[in-house]
Design a protein around this motif. Structure first.
Motif, mmCIF file in Angstrom:
data_model
loop_
_atom_site.group_PDB
_atom_site.id
_atom_site.type_symbol
_atom_site.label_atom_id
_atom_site.label_comp_id
_atom_site.label_asym_id
_atom_site.label_seq_id
_atom_site.Cartn_x
_atom_site.Cartn_y
_atom_site.Cartn_z
ATOM 1 N N SER A 28 37.159 42.138 36.108
ATOM 2 C CA SER A 28 37.499 42.479 37.549
ATOM 3 C C SER A 28 36.220 42.189 38.308
ATOM 4 O O SER A 28 34.599 41.848 38.023
ATOM 5 N N PHE A 29 36.685 41.490 39.307
ATOM 6 C CA PHE A 29 35.808 41.195 40.600
ATOM 7 C C PHE A 29 35.433 41.971 41.174
ATOM 8 O O PHE A 29 36.607 42.641 41.665
ATOM 9 N N ALA A 30 34.548 43.082 41.320
ATOM 10 C CA ALA A 30 33.674 44.430 41.992
ATOM 11 C C ALA A 30 35.085 44.701 42.895
ATOM 12 O O ALA A 30 36.049 45.356 43.773
ATOM 13 N N TYR A 33 40.287 44.195 39.720
ATOM 14 C CA TYR A 33 41.381 43.486 38.510
ATOM 15 C C TYR A 33 42.148 42.078 38.530
ATOM 16 O O TYR A 33 43.134 42.239 38.856
ATOM 17 N N ALA A 34 41.342 41.466 38.567
ATOM 18 C CA ALA A 34 42.060 39.495 38.252
ATOM 19 C C ALA A 34 42.891 39.307 36.911
ATOM 20 O O ALA A 34 44.365 39.342 37.013
ATOM 21 N N VAL A 35 42.450 40.059 35.858
ATOM 22 C CA VAL A 35 43.119 40.117 34.355
ATOM 23 C C VAL A 35 43.239 41.494 33.890
ATOM 24 O O VAL A 35 41.773 41.816 34.134
ATOM 25 N N ASN A 54 50.655 31.578 41.583
ATOM 26 C CA ASN A 54 49.314 31.709 42.208
ATOM 27 C C ASN A 54 47.951 32.378 42.317
ATOM 28 O O ASN A 54 48.603 33.767 42.825
ATOM 29 N N GLY A 55 46.858 32.377 41.845
ATOM 30 C CA GLY A 55 46.379 33.960 41.543
ATOM 31 C C GLY A 55 46.311 35.148 40.049
ATOM 32 O O GLY A 55 46.157 36.240 41.041
ATOM 33 N N ALA A 56 47.826 34.432 39.833
ATOM 34 C CA ALA A 56 47.652 35.485 38.913
ATOM 35 C C ALA A 56 46.849 35.607 37.517
ATOM 36 O O ALA A 56 46.757 37.109 37.447
ATOM 37 N N GLY A 57 45.771 34.884 37.533
ATOM 38 C CA GLY A 57 44.753 35.152 36.454
ATOM 39 C C GLY A 57 44.826 34.039 35.124
ATOM 40 O O GLY A 57 44.102 34.777 35.065
ATOM 41 N N LYS A 58 45.948 33.188 36.150
ATOM 42 C CA LYS A 58 45.462 31.949 34.764
ATOM 43 C C LYS A 58 43.996 31.797 34.337
ATOM 44 O O LYS A 58 43.465 31.414 33.290
ATOM 45 N N THR A 59 43.819 30.876 35.682
ATOM 46 C CA THR A 59 42.327 30.258 35.202
ATOM 47 C C THR A 59 41.401 31.021 34.813
ATOM 48 O O THR A 59 39.794 31.584 34.188
ATOM 49 N N THR A 60 41.212 32.261 35.588
ATOM 50 C CA THR A 60 40.378 33.674 34.781
ATOM 51 C C THR A 60 40.273 34.084 33.347
ATOM 52 O O THR A 60 39.441 33.692 32.790
ATOM 53 N N CYS A 61 41.170 33.567 32.987
ATOM 54 C CA CYS A 61 41.516 34.172 31.614
ATOM 55 C C CYS A 61 41.172 32.822 30.715
ATOM 56 O O CYS A 61 40.106 32.739 29.872
HETATM 57 N N1 LIG Z 1 34.760 34.391 40.201
HETATM 58 C C1 LIG Z 1 35.682 35.040 41.255
HETATM 59 N N2 LIG Z 1 35.214 36.822 42.206
HETATM 60 C C2 LIG Z 1 35.567 37.192 43.211
HETATM 61 N N3 LIG Z 1 37.372 36.625 42.463
HETATM 62 C C3 LIG Z 1 37.763 35.568 41.874
HETATM 63 C C4 LIG Z 1 37.384 35.276 40.717
HETATM 64 N N4 LIG Z 1 37.535 33.878 40.870
HETATM 65 C C5 LIG Z 1 38.310 34.387 40.292
HETATM 66 N N5 LIG Z 1 39.024 35.612 41.696
HETATM 67 C C6 LIG Z 1 40.219 35.804 42.074
HETATM 68 O O1 LIG Z 1 40.995 36.003 40.589
HETATM 69 C C7 LIG Z 1 42.559 36.254 40.761
HETATM 70 C C8 LIG Z 1 42.636 35.271 39.911
HETATM 71 O O2 LIG Z 1 42.691 33.362 40.438
HETATM 72 P P1 LIG Z 1 43.055 32.881 39.274
HETATM 73 O O3 LIG Z 1 42.133 33.089 38.215
HETATM 74 O O4 LIG Z 1 42.153 31.366 39.730
HETATM 75 O O5 LIG Z 1 44.383 32.523 39.698
HETATM 76 P P2 LIG Z 1 44.714 31.310 39.134
HETATM 77 O O6 LIG Z 1 44.306 30.419 37.733
HETATM 78 O O7 LIG Z 1 46.053 32.387 38.035
HETATM 79 O O8 LIG Z 1 45.791 30.705 40.008
HETATM 80 C C9 LIG Z 1 42.503 35.375 42.594
HETATM 81 O O9 LIG Z 1 42.679 36.664 43.710
HETATM 82 C C10 LIG Z 1 41.125 35.083 42.473
HETATM 83 O O10 LIG Z 1 40.745 35.288 43.982
#
Ligand SMILES: Nc1ncnc2c1ncn2[C@@H]1O[C@H](COP(=O)(O)OP(=O)(O)O)[C@@H](O)[C@H]1O
Ligand SMILES: [Mg+2]
Lengths: 265, 307
Positions: A28-30, A33-35, A54-61
């Motif tokens: 969770s970012f503040a 929940y991004a993931v 886009n924004g699904a949370g893949k990179t965050t994963c």
């Molecule tokens: N460091 C961060 N702080 C706050 N929000 C973030 C941060 N990184 C990603 N997010 C949010 O988490 C969500 C998922 O982002 P991301 O994992 O980059 O998606 P994807 O790679 O699937 O396009 C997005 O809504 C993004 O704005």
């Protein structure tokens, strides 16, 4: 969905069959929940895709898997070993290495140096500030070999900044391969590439997948269809479904989820 | 081959220089060449901007001065002792600051340097506002008399050559390769299995030690040490030297040190106004000579060659 996420099958498969596994992974970012509650299982030796809008949370994963970010909830296992508390560098030493969505090269270093830095990671001389660079020239042959493999044999002495976008990605893959990782995470390796670059990269990934496990984030579905045995679809940070390409492509939930993001397909 | 010729030529000029130029001025330039090179190692090759680099320079000056005043230890040992002391401070500073980057790192180093300034101001042994006077030049190796400035010039020159050679070696070492990679893309280096903080700690320690060497030498050249050497103006001056000469080039800081000292000399007749002139010149350099003097020349040569 239940047909694909066959729980009985998961129970009968031993954890040892998975190179990479997450349980209830969340970030969770503040408060957002991004993931959320992600249970991902990547079979050893497979090429597994992680897709989603886009924004699904893949990179965050990915960031959670390599400990670039620490998870809010859940655990990550590499080869059955709990790596949730380890640092990025330790995770890399255990054989889990990633590439980045935004091309991650060292722009002022030459291609040879880019790869040699990675090779230095296990070489034990990286604190030798008093030695000439020839102290690590033993690594050059391996670096050249890796660069040849990704089609950069002619670019050894060019700096990374001088390369085209596609070649930068190739350099990044060569650098990642230098660590001989057991598990490779590739974040959109073909993003922003022209058609002429996509094919060689796809071929290269397929070559290097031999004897490795690869988890790949990829928007280009034909690349996914070519490379991946299994696909996990993320949406709003949660797993929407998982299965083979055909199963996922025909899943009504996936079709609906992608309605908003068809442009990427 | 070309490069060796150039180095040989430079050395001949350096060896002959005291016959034409006042040796104390030359020695001052050499001390600042070492200082600027140390700063360049940190900013140009590790990407770390230290706003309080004078703390390493000035502290070593006091330590070396104190050792020479109170013991018969030979001068080269006293100088190396001062440099080591600064390296130790650098290591401490690194431990508290290394996890920060960019402007935060700059601010922490500035704060620590102000603290050290205050400590030295209050300390008994430094002579406070008056500075440390009458630092003797003990015999080199305990036998060679170096009281004469013409003789001492060659000692300072030897230290400067060694320091620049060391920076060259660091930059072109296995460690230097990793350091430059960290400067270019730290998260990537981490993802390759390195712990970037450790490399940065070493860079700060080495840079602090070299800066200390410059300061220690300066104290023996002028035979006094003052609070100015620890002050933020000197911290600013070394930034000016490095940027003017050319960041991330080995020759840049040398040229920069010479230019700034010459400029200060010329501007000193304008009193307070010299500071404003300095600021204006820095602005001009930042706007028109982004790569510094040496960087721009290198770029020109490259352009002409590629024609
Ligand atoms: N460091 C961060 N702080 C706050 N929000 C973030 C941060 N990184 C990603 N997010 C949010 O988490 C969500 C998922 O982002 P991301 O994992 O980059 O998606 P994807 O790679 O699937 O396009 C997005 O809504 C993004 O704005
Ligand atoms: Mg992404």
């Amino acid at each position: 969905m239940s047909a694909i996420m066959d729980t009985a099958q998961i129970d009968t498969t031993s954890a040892q069959d998975y190179a990479l596994e997450t349980r209830d992974l969340g970030k969770s970012f503040a408060g957002f929940y991004a993931v959320k509650g992600v249970n991902l299982q990547v079979r050893r030796g497979s090429v597994h895709a992680l897709i989603g809008p886009n924004g699904a949370g893949k990179t965050t994963c990915f960031n959670l898997l390599t400990k670039t970010l620490s998870p809010t909830t859940g655990k990550v296992f590499l080869e059955g070993r709990d790596i949730t508390r380890l640092r990025t560098a330790q995770v890399a030493k255990l054989g889990l290495v990633r590439s980045f969505q935004i091309s991650a090269t060292f722009p002022h270093l030459t291609c040879l140096e880019n790869v040699r830095v990675a090779l230095q990671s296990d070489y034990g001389k990286s604190f030798r500030f008093w030695s000439p660079i020839s102290a690590v020239s033993e690594l050059n042959a391996r670096a050249v070999e890796l660069l040849e493999r990704v089609g950069l044999a002619n670019a050894l002495d060019l700096t990374a900044a001088e390369l085209s976008y596609g070649k930068k990605r190739a350099l990044e893959i060569a650098t990642t391969l230098a660590l001989d990782p057991k598990v490779l995470l590739l974040d959109e390796p073909t993003a922003g590439m022209g058609h002429e670059d996509i094919e060689p990269i796809t071929k290269m990934i397929s070559e290097v997948s031999d004897g490795r496990t690869i988890l790949i984030v990829e928007h280009n579905l034909s690349v996914v269809a070519t490379l991946c045995e299994r696909i996990t679809v993320l949406q709003h940070g949660e797993v929407l479904t998982e299965g083979t390409y055909d199963e996922v492509a025909n899943d009504p939930d996936v079709i609906t989820a992608y309605m908003g993001g068809v442009d990427e397909l | 081959m070309n490069r060796l010729l150039l180095i040989g030529l430079l050395l001949i000029v350096a060896i002959a220089a005291p016959f034409f130029v006042y040796p104390v001025l030359l020695m001052t330039v050499l001390c600042f060449v070492i200082f600027a090179s140390s700063f360049n190692l940190l900013l140009g090759y590790a990407g770390l901007l230290c706003f309080g680099h004078a703390m390493f320079f000035g502290t070593a000056a006091y330590i070396t001065g104190y050792v020479l005043k109170t013991t018969p230890i030979s001068i080269e040992i006293a100088i190396l002792g001062g440099a080591l002391f600064s390296a130790a401070i650098g290591y401490g500073v690194a431990l508290v600051s290394v996890r920060r980057s960019g402007i935060q790192f700059a601010m922490i180093t500035l704060a620590i340097s102000q603290f050290i300034y205050f400590v030295l101001l209050q300390s008994e042994f430094t002579g406070g506002e008056d500075g440390m006077q009458r630092i003797p030049r003990n015999d080199l190796f305990g036998v060679i008399d170096v009281a004469d400035n013409n003789a001492y010039y060659y000692v300072v020159l030897a230290f400067a050559v060694a320091a620049v050679a060391l920076v060259y070696r660091i930059v072109h070492s296995p460690y230097g390769e990793v350091l430059k990679a960290i400067r270019d893309n730290e998260p990537r280096v981490e993802s390759l299995g390195f712990r970037p903080e450790r490399y940065k700690v070493l860079a700060i320690t080495l840079s602090a030690g070299l800066a200390g060497l410059g300061g220690a030498l300066k104290a023996t050249v002028f035979q006094f040490a003052t609070l100015t050497d620890v002050s933020w103006t000197v911290s600013g001056e070394v930034i000016l030297m490095t940027l003017m000469g050319g960041l991330g080039t080995l020759v840049g800081p040398m040229v920069g040190a010479g230019l700034v000292i010459w400029m200060n000399d010329e501007l000193s007749q304008f009193g307070e106004w010299s500071l404003i002139a300095q600021g204006a010149i820095l602005l001009l350099v930042i706007i028109f000579f982004r790569r510094g003097v040496v960087g721009e020349v290198q770029n020109l040569v490259r352009l002409v060659r590629s024609r």
